[in-house]
Enzyme design. Sequence first.
Site, short mmCIF file in Angstrom:
data_model
loop_
_atom_site.label_atom_id
_atom_site.label_comp_id
_atom_site.label_asym_id
_atom_site.label_seq_id
_atom_site.Cartn_x
_atom_site.Cartn_y
_atom_site.Cartn_z
N LYS A 95 -0.12 -2.02 -6.88
CA LYS A 95 0.65 -1.26 -7.87
C LYS A 95 0.22 -1.71 -9.27
CE LYS A 95 4.88 -0.25 -5.38
NZ LYS A 95 4.10 -0.01 -4.19
N ASP A 129 -1.80 2.16 -5.77
CA ASP A 129 -0.60 2.85 -5.30
C ASP A 129 -0.09 3.79 -6.39
OD1 ASP A 129 -0.61 1.32 -3.01
OD2 ASP A 129 1.02 -0.01 -3.64
N MET A 130 0.72 4.77 -6.00
CA MET A 130 1.36 5.60 -7.02
C MET A 130 2.84 5.25 -7.09
SD MET A 130 0.76 7.66 -9.39
CE MET A 130 -0.74 8.63 -9.20
N GLN A 158 0.95 11.89 -4.61
CA GLN A 158 2.21 12.23 -3.91
C GLN A 158 2.36 13.75 -3.77
OE1 GLN A 158 4.11 10.27 -7.09
NE2 GLN A 158 4.71 8.47 -5.91
N ARG A 179 -5.60 8.75 -1.15
CA ARG A 179 -4.63 8.59 -0.07
C ARG A 179 -3.45 9.50 -0.44
NH1 ARG A 179 -2.73 3.00 -0.23
NH2 ARG A 179 -1.07 3.65 -1.59
N LYS A 182 3.69 11.58 1.05
CA LYS A 182 4.71 12.56 0.66
C LYS A 182 5.37 12.16 -0.66
CE LYS A 182 5.63 14.26 5.30
NZ LYS A 182 6.64 14.59 6.32
N GLY A 183 5.58 10.85 -0.88
CA GLY A 183 6.24 10.39 -2.11
C GLY A 183 7.55 9.71 -1.78
N THR A 225 0.62 9.03 6.21
CA THR A 225 1.87 9.59 6.73
C THR A 225 2.11 9.14 8.17
OG1 THR A 225 3.10 11.64 7.15
CG2 THR A 225 0.72 11.75 7.49
N HIS A 226 3.40 9.09 8.54
CA HIS A 226 3.76 8.83 9.94
C HIS A 226 4.07 10.14 10.65
CE1 HIS A 226 5.16 5.54 7.31
NE2 HIS A 226 4.37 4.88 8.13
N ARG A 287 13.26 1.54 -0.12
CA ARG A 287 12.59 2.84 -0.03
C ARG A 287 12.27 3.17 1.42
NH1 ARG A 287 10.12 1.07 -4.99
NH2 ARG A 287 8.20 0.51 -3.95
C1 LIG Z 1 -0.13 4.01 4.03
C2 LIG Z 1 0.98 4.48 3.14
C3 LIG Z 1 0.95 4.21 1.79
C4 LIG Z 1 1.98 4.67 0.97
N1 LIG Z 1 1.88 4.48 -0.39
C5 LIG Z 1 2.78 5.07 -1.19
C6 LIG Z 1 2.63 5.05 -2.60
O1 LIG Z 1 1.68 4.46 -3.15
N2 LIG Z 1 3.55 5.71 -3.35
C7 LIG Z 1 4.60 6.40 -2.81
O2 LIG Z 1 5.37 7.04 -3.52
N3 LIG Z 1 4.79 6.40 -1.47
C8 LIG Z 1 3.92 5.76 -0.65
N4 LIG Z 1 4.10 5.80 0.71
C9 LIG Z 1 5.41 6.28 1.27
C10 LIG Z 1 5.41 7.80 1.44
O3 LIG Z 1 5.49 8.42 0.19
C11 LIG Z 1 6.60 8.26 2.31
O4 LIG Z 1 7.80 7.90 1.66
C12 LIG Z 1 6.63 7.67 3.70
O5 LIG Z 1 5.35 7.61 4.25
C13 LIG Z 1 7.54 8.50 4.64
O6 LIG Z 1 7.03 9.79 4.78
P1 LIG Z 1 6.17 10.29 6.06
O7 LIG Z 1 4.92 10.86 5.52
O8 LIG Z 1 5.98 9.19 7.00
O9 LIG Z 1 6.99 11.50 6.63
P2 LIG Z 1 8.49 11.67 7.09
O10 LIG Z 1 8.70 13.14 7.23
O11 LIG Z 1 9.41 10.90 6.19
O12 LIG Z 1 8.50 10.99 8.50
C14 LIG Z 1 7.81 11.48 9.62
C15 LIG Z 1 8.30 10.71 10.83
O13 LIG Z 1 7.81 9.36 10.72
C16 LIG Z 1 8.82 8.42 11.07
N5 LIG Z 1 9.13 7.57 9.90
C17 LIG Z 1 8.86 7.82 8.60
N6 LIG Z 1 9.25 6.80 7.81
C18 LIG Z 1 9.81 5.90 8.64
C19 LIG Z 1 10.41 4.64 8.42
N7 LIG Z 1 10.54 4.12 7.20
N8 LIG Z 1 10.87 3.98 9.52
C20 LIG Z 1 10.74 4.50 10.76
N9 LIG Z 1 10.18 5.68 11.00
C21 LIG Z 1 9.72 6.38 9.98
C22 LIG Z 1 10.01 9.21 11.49
O14 LIG Z 1 10.06 9.30 12.90
C23 LIG Z 1 9.82 10.58 10.91
O15 LIG Z 1 10.37 11.57 11.71
C24 LIG Z 1 3.09 5.35 1.55
C25 LIG Z 1 3.12 5.61 2.91
C26 LIG Z 1 2.10 5.20 3.71
C27 LIG Z 1 2.15 5.52 5.17
#
Ligand SMILES: Cc1cc2nc3c(=O)[nH]c(=O)nc-3n(C[C@H](O)[C@H](O)[C@H](O)COP(=O)(O)OP(=O)(O)OC[C@H]3O[C@@H](n4cnc5c(N)ncnc54)[C@H](O)[C@@H]3O)c2cc1C
Length: 306
Positions: A95, A129-130, A158, A179, A182-183, A225-226, A287
């Site tokens: 960051k 990171d953002m 994001q 990278r 979603k944000g 993303t997950h 977060r």
């Molecule tokens: C490698 C990486 C780097 C990131 N860097 C940044 C950044 O620099 N700036 C920023 O603003 N954000 C960052 N993020 C966070 C991102 O913005 C999201 O808030 C976060 O990834 C949750 O969104 P999702 O894409 O997983 O989708 P979602 O729609 O939130 O989740 C999809 C599915 O994944 C699972 N899941 C998601 N989150 C969780 C959790 N916390 N615990 C358990 N299960 C979960 C759930 O089963 C959900 O149904 C990062 C995320 C990742 C993976």
Amino acid sequence: MRTILLWMARNAWLKERVPRLRFVRRAVRSFMPGEDLVSAIAAAKTTRAGGVTAAFTRLGENVTDPSEADAVAAHYLTVLDQIEANKLDAEVSIKLTQLGYDLDVEAAFRHFAAIAQRAAEIGTFAWIDMEGSDYVEGTIAFYERVRAGHENVGLCLQAYLHRTPADVQRLLPIRPAIRLVKGAYAEPTAIAYHAKREVDAAFLGIATTFIQAVRDGGARFQAGTHDVDLVEQIARSGGAIGLEPGQIEVEMLYGIRVDQQRKLAARGFKVRCLIAYGEHWYPWYMRRLAERPANVLFALRQILPW
Ligand SMILES: Cc1cc2nc3c(=O)[nH]c(=O)nc-3n(C[C@H](O)[C@H](O)[C@H](O)COP(=O)(O)OP(=O)(O)OC[C@H]3O[C@@H](n4cnc5c(N)ncnc54)[C@H](O)[C@@H]3O)c2cc1C
């Protein structure tokens, strides 16, 4: 719930007190292997056994003293030494406010450039990171400047921000490494999508632009993303334009959907796991809870005797 948790993430009084609660410390372990680099390196060796490479981020943001920024920069140089010594396929993700961006942008730039230089020497990448929307314009400008001198640097964008498709067009000419996530911050509806459907559609649109750029050698792209449904859609779009699974990069957080990380790796996708560690985990952990309020129940369950 999301709004409350994101407010808690920014609250100074809670930031001081919540990390002392033993049940919270126990719950945070599911997302963080430990507070020190040794734990993070050990975690990277474990994920490697499942075919998943690593990225390291030391938790912390908005440092208030230049000496803290100097110490963070020195720490990341040590991380790179350790990546080399342990022969890990690992990157670092940082960051800018952790490098003192709020205090002295030029000093933060010198720190990041030194980290990028050392990362290049060992053949790896340094990512930015953002953070919240107040930082987006400055962070993109910082990335453009650092990218002019270094090939091995990446930036997080994001998908929930309305401005991001325009930022993508701005960045494509410099062959960026992006990278896409979603944000994770609380942003007003005037500048960011809130509905999952809209965020997902924005993510997919931007990812589609990038996988074409990857095919043409014009970008490196990671889907951060997950959301495995989104990954599958990206993989299908990639397949349709001739990309192999090995050309699709996915990055998830340590401890989240570990089964999926391994399954995607076994299918040939390049999967990386971002391992966060460090003492300053409170806002970051809040977060993570906000992303999936079911995790709050998991944290609360730690205080129950069963
Ligand atoms: C490698 C990486 C780097 C990131 N860097 C940044 C950044 O620099 N700036 C920023 O603003 N954000 C960052 N993020 C966070 C991102 O913005 C999201 O808030 C976060 O990834 C949750 O969104 P999702 O894409 O997983 O989708 P979602 O729609 O939130 O989740 C999809 C599915 O994944 C699972 N899941 C998601 N989150 C969780 C959790 N916390 N615990 C358990 N299960 C979960 C759930 O089963 C959900 O149904 C990062 C995320 C990742 C993976």
